[in-house]
Scaffold this motif. Structure first.
Motif, PDB file in Angstrom:
ATOM      1  N   LYS A   7       0.951  -1.250  -0.087  1.00  0.00           N
ATOM      2  CA  LYS A   7       0.086  -0.076   0.068  1.00  0.00           C
ATOM      3  C   LYS A   7       0.963   1.133   0.110  1.00  0.00           C
ATOM      4  N   ASP A   8       1.850   1.209   0.648  1.00  0.00           N
ATOM      5  CA  ASP A   8       2.611   2.393   1.169  1.00  0.00           C
ATOM      6  C   ASP A   8       3.595   2.673  -0.266  1.00  0.00           C
ATOM      7  N   VAL A   9       3.854   1.553  -1.142  1.00  0.00           N
ATOM      8  CA  VAL A   9       4.597   1.883  -2.369  1.00  0.00           C
ATOM      9  C   VAL A   9       3.663   1.954  -3.450  1.00  0.00           C
ATOM     10  N   TYR A  10       2.563   1.600  -3.555  1.00  0.00           N
ATOM     11  CA  TYR A  10       1.868   1.641  -4.716  1.00  0.00           C
ATOM     12  C   TYR A  10       0.611   2.734  -4.850  1.00  0.00           C
ATOM     13  N   MET A  14       2.694  10.915  -7.582  1.00  0.00           N
ATOM     14  CA  MET A  14       3.676  11.245  -8.616  1.00  0.00           C
ATOM     15  C   MET A  14       4.354  12.547  -8.121  1.00  0.00           C
ATOM     16  N   SER A  15       3.491  13.361  -7.581  1.00  0.00           N
ATOM     17  CA  SER A  15       3.990  14.688  -7.145  1.00  0.00           C
ATOM     18  C   SER A  15       5.440  14.522  -6.090  1.00  0.00           C
ATOM     19  N   THR A  16       5.205  13.360  -5.569  1.00  0.00           N
ATOM     20  CA  THR A  16       6.460  13.175  -4.384  1.00  0.00           C
ATOM     21  C   THR A  16       7.651  12.982  -5.069  1.00  0.00           C
ATOM     22  N   SER A  53       6.726  10.874   3.064  1.00  0.00           N
ATOM     23  CA  SER A  53       5.436  11.077   2.214  1.00  0.00           C
ATOM     24  C   SER A  53       4.540  10.043   2.306  1.00  0.00           C
ATOM     25  N   THR A  54       4.735   8.743   2.599  1.00  0.00           N
ATOM     26  CA  THR A  54       3.623   7.744   2.407  1.00  0.00           C
ATOM     27  C   THR A  54       2.774   7.915   3.944  1.00  0.00           C
ATOM     28  N   LYS A  80       5.911   0.106   8.452  1.00  0.00           N
ATOM     29  CA  LYS A  80       6.406   1.420   8.251  1.00  0.00           C
ATOM     30  C   LYS A  80       8.002   1.595   8.165  1.00  0.00           C
ATOM     31  N   TYR A  81       8.527   0.717   9.112  1.00  0.00           N
ATOM     32  CA  TYR A  81       9.847   0.668   9.152  1.00  0.00           C
ATOM     33  C   TYR A  81      10.577  -0.104   7.994  1.00  0.00           C
TER      34      TYR A  81
END
Length: 223
Positions: A7-10, A14-16, A53-54, A80-81
């Motif tokens: 979820k964090d990756v997907y 794009m602005s990040t 940013s996630t 998260k880590y």
């Protein structure tokens, strides 16, 4: 936990990625500087920005996801880590490609990052997010970001001060100290890298325990 990492990756915006590209300009002086120390700093803070940013939603909002998936709060913290390592690897790949292109086409001297430099960057990266996540879970994203985002600018200020000292012919003692320190770091990169990783691993472990404790004690109206 894998679902949280994906979820964090997907869901990374794009602005990040576009904003992260600004770190290249900041740390490489508009792509005209190729010192290894700049590349190490660039890697640390590019990966750091991608990781935090996630987490720009309040934990109360992300807890809706926790309640909708078969995951525990401990798994949420560990995810998260763990996802931070993924962002570090992606940032490292991008920066190594940049260094290769810089070395190939730019009329400035540089070299590829060494393995100890990558390990030092990894250790420093986890030191920063080990500070960020407990702050975020306890005090919120804005305060955690405000306290840790100052680190890149403090690093650049310190680096600029050192350069000014090295250019000042009257500061011989200070120049000797920095030259000896640089020589020590260059000569003993593996020792320093392993020391940074050891300290980082210890503090990250303590940070994870603290984060899990904070999250377990957090109550939510919808939980």
């Amino acid at each position: 936990m894998n679902a949280l990492i994906r979820k964090d990756v997907y869901t990374q915006k794009m602005s990040t990625y576009l904003i992260t590209a600004l770190w290249f300009i900041i740390f490489t002086n508009f792509f005209t500087e190729g010192q290894p120390v700049r590349h190490v700093l660039l890697l640390i803070f590019a990966a750091y920005y991608m990781a935090i940013s996630t987490s720009n939603k309040a934990f109360e909002k992300e807890s809706v996801l926790i309640n909708s998936l078969p995951v525990t709060r401990k798994q949420f913290v560990l995810a998260k880590y763990t996802s931070g390592f993924i962002w570090f690897c992606l940032s490292a790949a991008a920066i190594l490609v940049y260094i290769f292109l810089f070395d190939t086409f730019a009329p400035f001297p540089t070299r590829m990052m060494t393995i100890p430099e990558l390990l030092i960057a990894l250790g420093c990266f986890y030191l920063i997010i080990s500070l960020f996540y407990p702050l975020q879970f306890k005090a919120g994203y804005i305060l955690a970001t405000s306290l840790t985002i100052a680190l890149p600018f403090l690093s650049l200020m310190a680096f600029r001060i050192i350069l000014n000292i090295m250019e000042n012919p009257r500061m011989v003692a200070e120049q000797t100290f920095f030259l000896q320190t640089a020589d020590l770091i260059t000569t003993n990169q593996w020792t320093i890298a392993l020391s940074v990783l050891l300290i980082s691993a210890l503090l990250t472990w303590l940070s994870i325990l603290l984060s899990i404790r904070i999250v377990h004690k957090t109550d939510f109206d919808h939980a």
